[in-house]
Design an enzyme around this catalytic site. Sequence first.
Site, PDB file in Angstrom:
ATOM      1  N   PRO A 303       0.818  -1.210   0.000  1.00 12.31           N
ATOM      2  CA  PRO A 303       0.000   0.000   0.000  1.00 12.31           C
ATOM      3  C   PRO A 303       0.853   1.262   0.000  1.00 12.31           C
ATOM      4  O   PRO A 303       1.850   1.345   0.715  1.00 12.31           O
ATOM      5  CB  PRO A 303      -0.785  -0.110   1.315  1.00 12.31           C
ATOM      6  CG  PRO A 303       0.090  -0.924   2.205  1.00 12.31           C
ATOM      7  CD  PRO A 303       0.848  -1.874   1.313  1.00 12.31           C
ATOM      8  N   GLY A 304       0.474   2.211  -0.805  1.00  7.31           N
ATOM      9  CA  GLY A 304       1.156   3.503  -0.821  1.00  7.31           C
ATOM     10  C   GLY A 304       0.170   4.579  -0.416  1.00  7.31           C
ATOM     11  O   GLY A 304       0.156   5.076   0.712  1.00  7.31           O
ATOM     12  N   ARG A 305      -0.733   4.906  -1.359  1.00  6.01           N
ATOM     13  CA  ARG A 305      -1.709   5.969  -1.136  1.00  6.01           C
ATOM     14  C   ARG A 305      -2.486   5.797   0.172  1.00  6.01           C
ATOM     15  O   ARG A 305      -2.594   6.737   0.962  1.00  6.01           O
ATOM     16  CB  ARG A 305      -2.700   5.980  -2.308  1.00  6.01           C
ATOM     17  CG  ARG A 305      -3.728   7.099  -2.250  1.00  6.01           C
ATOM     18  CD  ARG A 305      -4.808   6.876  -3.304  1.00  6.01           C
ATOM     19  NE  ARG A 305      -4.243   6.598  -4.606  1.00  6.01           N
ATOM     20  CZ  ARG A 305      -3.887   7.503  -5.500  1.00  6.01           C
ATOM     21  NH1 ARG A 305      -4.063   8.768  -5.245  1.00  6.01           N
ATOM     22  NH2 ARG A 305      -3.375   7.124  -6.660  1.00  6.01           N
ATOM     23  N   ARG A 341      -1.405  16.291  -8.929  1.00  6.61           N
ATOM     24  CA  ARG A 341      -2.529  15.360  -9.085  1.00  6.61           C
ATOM     25  C   ARG A 341      -3.744  15.983  -9.781  1.00  6.61           C
ATOM     26  O   ARG A 341      -4.320  15.357 -10.681  1.00  6.61           O
ATOM     27  CB  ARG A 341      -2.929  14.737  -7.744  1.00  6.61           C
ATOM     28  CG  ARG A 341      -1.824  13.887  -7.114  1.00  6.61           C
ATOM     29  CD  ARG A 341      -2.314  13.076  -5.913  1.00  6.61           C
ATOM     30  NE  ARG A 341      -3.354  12.165  -6.306  1.00  6.61           N
ATOM     31  CZ  ARG A 341      -4.649  12.337  -6.064  1.00  6.61           C
ATOM     32  NH1 ARG A 341      -5.061  13.366  -5.365  1.00  6.61           N
ATOM     33  NH2 ARG A 341      -5.534  11.471  -6.501  1.00  6.61           N
ATOM     34  N   TYR A 345      -4.256  13.964 -13.186  1.00  5.14           N
ATOM     35  CA  TYR A 345      -5.297  12.925 -13.101  1.00  5.14           C
ATOM     36  C   TYR A 345      -6.702  13.491 -12.971  1.00  5.14           C
ATOM     37  O   TYR A 345      -7.623  12.759 -12.635  1.00  5.14           O
ATOM     38  CB  TYR A 345      -5.064  12.048 -11.860  1.00  5.14           C
ATOM     39  CG  TYR A 345      -3.695  11.451 -11.700  1.00  5.14           C
ATOM     40  CD1 TYR A 345      -3.171  10.577 -12.656  1.00  5.14           C
ATOM     41  CD2 TYR A 345      -2.925  11.709 -10.570  1.00  5.14           C
ATOM     42  CE1 TYR A 345      -1.919   9.997 -12.480  1.00  5.14           C
ATOM     43  CE2 TYR A 345      -1.677  11.135 -10.388  1.00  5.14           C
ATOM     44  CZ  TYR A 345      -1.180  10.278 -11.351  1.00  5.14           C
ATOM     45  OH  TYR A 345       0.049   9.708 -11.163  1.00  5.14           O
ATOM     46  N   CYS A 376       3.076  29.315 -15.717  1.00 10.18           N
ATOM     47  CA  CYS A 376       2.569  29.665 -17.043  1.00 10.18           C
ATOM     48  C   CYS A 376       2.036  28.430 -17.772  1.00 10.18           C
ATOM     49  O   CYS A 376       2.638  27.956 -18.733  1.00 10.18           O
ATOM     50  CB  CYS A 376       3.671  30.323 -17.855  1.00 10.18           C
ATOM     51  SG  CYS A 376       4.373  31.715 -16.989  1.00 10.18           S
ATOM     52  N   GLU A 377       0.951  27.890 -17.281  1.00  7.56           N
ATOM     53  CA  GLU A 377       0.280  26.741 -17.900  1.00  7.56           C
ATOM     54  C   GLU A 377      -1.194  26.848 -17.521  1.00  7.56           C
ATOM     55  O   GLU A 377      -1.513  27.063 -16.350  1.00  7.56           O
ATOM     56  CB  GLU A 377       0.760  25.409 -17.287  1.00  7.56           C
ATOM     57  CG  GLU A 377       2.191  25.041 -17.508  1.00  7.56           C
ATOM     58  CD  GLU A 377       2.435  24.366 -18.853  1.00  7.56           C
ATOM     59  OE1 GLU A 377       1.447  23.936 -19.499  1.00  7.56           O
ATOM     60  OE2 GLU A 377       3.603  24.298 -19.245  1.00  7.56           O
TER      61      GLU A 377
HETATM   62  C1  LIG Z   1       2.412   2.490  -7.159  1.00 13.47           C
HETATM   63  C2  LIG Z   1       2.532   1.068  -6.755  1.00 13.47           C
HETATM   64  C3  LIG Z   1       2.043   0.641  -5.523  1.00 13.47           C
HETATM   65  C4  LIG Z   1       1.285   1.544  -4.584  1.00 13.47           C
HETATM   66  O1  LIG Z   1       0.034   1.852  -5.087  1.00 13.47           O
HETATM   67  P1  LIG Z   1      -1.028   2.689  -4.184  1.00 13.47           P
HETATM   68  O2  LIG Z   1      -2.180   2.881  -5.074  1.00 13.47           O
HETATM   69  O3  LIG Z   1      -0.353   3.952  -3.818  1.00 13.47           O
HETATM   70  O4  LIG Z   1      -1.340   1.853  -2.998  1.00 13.47           O
HETATM   71  C5  LIG Z   1       2.241  -0.678  -5.167  1.00 13.47           C
HETATM   72  N1  LIG Z   1       2.887  -1.546  -5.992  1.00 13.47           N
HETATM   73  C6  LIG Z   1       3.357  -1.167  -7.193  1.00 13.47           C
HETATM   74  C7  LIG Z   1       4.040  -2.148  -8.054  1.00 13.47           C
HETATM   75  C8  LIG Z   1       3.201   0.146  -7.621  1.00 13.47           C
HETATM   76  O5  LIG Z   1       3.658   0.507  -8.819  1.00 13.47           O
END
Ligand SMILES: *Cc1c(COP(=O)(O)O)cnc(C)c1O
Length: 451
Positions: A303-305, A341, A345, A376-377
């Site tokens: 998990p990242g986000r 973002r 996106y 400037c965008e």
């Molecule tokens: C970006 C990424 C993540 C994390 O994704 P989230 O949506 O931020 O949880 C995990 N694994 C891989 C391979 C990624 O590229």
Amino acid sequence: MSETKLQADGVTIHTEQGMYVDPAALTNHLPELHYNQGELWMEQVSIHELAECYDTPCYVYSQQAILDVYQAYSDSFAAIDHQICYAVKANSNLAVLGVLATAGAGFDIVSRGELMRVLAAGGQADKVVFSGVGKTKSDIEYALTQGIGCFNVESISELTLINEVATQLDKRAPISLRVNPDVDAKTHPYISTGLKDNKFGIAHEEAVAVYEKAAALSHIDIVGIDCHIGSQLTEVEPFIAALDKVIELVHSLREKGIELRHIDLGGGLGVRYIDESPVSIHDFAQALLPKLTELGLPVFFEPGRSMVANAGILLTRVDVLKPTAHKNFAIVDAAMNDLIRPALYQAEMAVIPMTLPSEGIDTDDTQPWDIVGAICETGDFLAKDRLLSLATGDVLAITGAGAYGFTMSSNYNSRPRASEVMVAGSHHQLIRKRETTEALYADEILWQNAK
Ligand SMILES: *Cc1c(COP(=O)(O)O)cnc(C)c1O
């Protein structure tokens, strides 16, 4: 606005002019952010104090919010052997990595630089999985030398390269194959990665053959299988569909005599930015646990986000108010180089005031504003058509900015990147200095032959 009404979630009001986000109702859904007598606080620190102390633009993160999400993952999967490998690219500040390393997290990295950060922050190499479609020889050498936990391999050519480098170093390289389960994550096309026309992973139908190739290589240890289907997924069904595909492969591999030691389901769990309703970590776990328990293999998540998005805000100050016949622009001191973002996106992020009006919120006093940067965008916007009551000098907080905020920032328009601050209880500390403008060109070299 009398004819309009609050949405069912109690947070937003939509009118023909734009969207009103109720700051108090929004912060009820955000960890560690709250209004106290009309002033915004994170944990036990007032945002006013932070803006005075560190100036703007400035990213602020709550240590407790990060730890609570980590704990939620750990608790939710406590019934099975699991490893949470935080995806470093979401927020790679050493302080953030250090907090998670101390809590026991592993890490998911996509470059040599990210591995260097993890090690500098006190993380363990053997708890790191190395993802990414374009690993270079030097990436692989460095990772093997440091004792990486697993390479998540995305192609035969990468597999061959890893075997070559491992042979030269006289090491065995632990690998998983990243398979592409061909499921629709139903998210934004730029952050959907599990469909067969994406650049990521090895096609499901080819996976067994590639595993057999891997098994025949001299310096490769097959340890697992991996997938990652996208980001900001709000429903659990695509994860289950991907898990089913992965389990099918585990069984096919077993029949061929290839025994795996873990499965890795990637990251991708979504968060609530304004009014989304993503599945909770607990419900996500409940949906997956029966199948995972039956499979009996340790499971990794990346998990990242979901780990850091709502632990962070971006503080920005209103520099210029520019009402025009068609639109009102509030030009703030953060821009798309700080937070890309919205531009990249079409992400909608909440913008809330540091100080609520003393007479309470009267939505009749609001005007629709586009919150834009000074770059400037035309694409340089942070939010569009937001009903706000603004004055120059106001400090605003953009919430949900802990993930893919600072890490995606740039120096476009020769803008120094923002500072970063961590809050823990009543303590706050700078965790990255604001860049100096001189530093932006310090490595450049004047052209001596200029006539
Ligand atoms: C970006 C990424 C993540 C994390 O994704 P989230 O949506 O931020 O949880 C995990 N694994 C891989 C391979 C990624 O590229």
